[in-house]
Design a protein around this motif. Structure first.
Motif, PDB file in Angstrom:
ATOM      1  N   LEU A  32      41.858  46.789  41.687  1.00 25.50           N
ATOM      2  CA  LEU A  32      40.638  45.997  41.865  1.00 25.50           C
ATOM      3  C   LEU A  32      39.874  46.372  43.137  1.00 25.50           C
ATOM      4  O   LEU A  32      38.823  45.799  43.425  1.00 25.50           O
ATOM      5  N   ASP A  34      38.025  49.000  44.126  1.00 21.83           N
ATOM      6  CA  ASP A  34      36.637  49.467  43.967  1.00 21.83           C
ATOM      7  C   ASP A  34      35.701  48.341  43.552  1.00 21.83           C
ATOM      8  O   ASP A  34      34.561  48.271  44.011  1.00 21.83           O
ATOM      9  N   LYS A  35      36.179  47.453  42.694  1.00 21.09           N
ATOM     10  CA  LYS A  35      35.364  46.320  42.248  1.00 21.09           C
ATOM     11  C   LYS A  35      35.009  45.423  43.430  1.00 21.09           C
ATOM     12  O   LYS A  35      33.864  44.995  43.573  1.00 21.09           O
ATOM     13  N   ASP A  38      32.544  47.315  45.822  1.00 21.05           N
ATOM     14  CA  ASP A  38      31.190  47.423  45.266  1.00 21.05           C
ATOM     15  C   ASP A  38      30.473  46.081  45.138  1.00 21.05           C
ATOM     16  O   ASP A  38      29.273  45.992  45.381  1.00 21.05           O
ATOM     17  N   ASN A  39      31.223  45.033  44.738  1.00 21.41           N
ATOM     18  CA  ASN A  39      30.570  43.768  44.391  1.00 21.41           C
ATOM     19  C   ASN A  39      31.054  42.545  45.169  1.00 21.41           C
ATOM     20  O   ASN A  39      30.560  41.451  44.934  1.00 21.41           O
ATOM     21  N   SER A  43      33.088  38.723  42.853  1.00 18.98           N
ATOM     22  CA  SER A  43      32.928  39.375  41.554  1.00 18.98           C
ATOM     23  C   SER A  43      34.212  39.328  40.728  1.00 18.98           C
ATOM     24  O   SER A  43      34.183  39.612  39.535  1.00 18.98           O
ATOM     25  N   LEU A  44      35.318  38.953  41.340  1.00 19.60           N
ATOM     26  CA  LEU A  44      36.580  38.879  40.609  1.00 19.60           C
ATOM     27  C   LEU A  44      36.598  37.677  39.678  1.00 19.60           C
ATOM     28  O   LEU A  44      36.012  36.635  39.987  1.00 19.60           O
ATOM     29  N   GLU A  48      41.870  37.330  37.951  1.00 24.01           N
ATOM     30  CA  GLU A  48      42.127  38.362  38.957  1.00 24.01           C
ATOM     31  C   GLU A  48      42.397  37.752  40.327  1.00 24.01           C
ATOM     32  O   GLU A  48      43.345  38.141  41.017  1.00 24.01           O
TER      33      GLU A  48
END
Length: 64
Positions: A32, A34-35, A38-39, A43-44, A48
């Motif tokens: 997770l 990169d997610k 980036d966000n 954003s999870l 998650e």
């Protein structure tokens, strides 16, 4: 005012405080990273976030 450390790559995790570093390490392990980079953490999904929190608390329990 403290300067907030920005995490953009896995090597940046080492600069963080212990509690924050553990959270990032788990995100990296779960794929997770990169997610979040980036966000952001928001954003999870709940699933998650819960998984990260669960792993974090179970690791803290083992250290005690």
């Amino acid at each position: 005012m403290k300067k907030k450390i920005e995490v953009k790559k896995p090597e940046d995790i080492e600069k963080l405080k212990k509690e924050e570093r553990e959270k990032w390490e788990i995100a990296l392990e779960l794929g997770l990273f990169d997610k979040v980079v980036d966000n952001g953490w928001r954003s999870l999904t709940a699933k998650e976030s819960g998984r990260i929190g669960g792993i974090l608390s179970s690791r803290k329990g083992k250290k005690s």
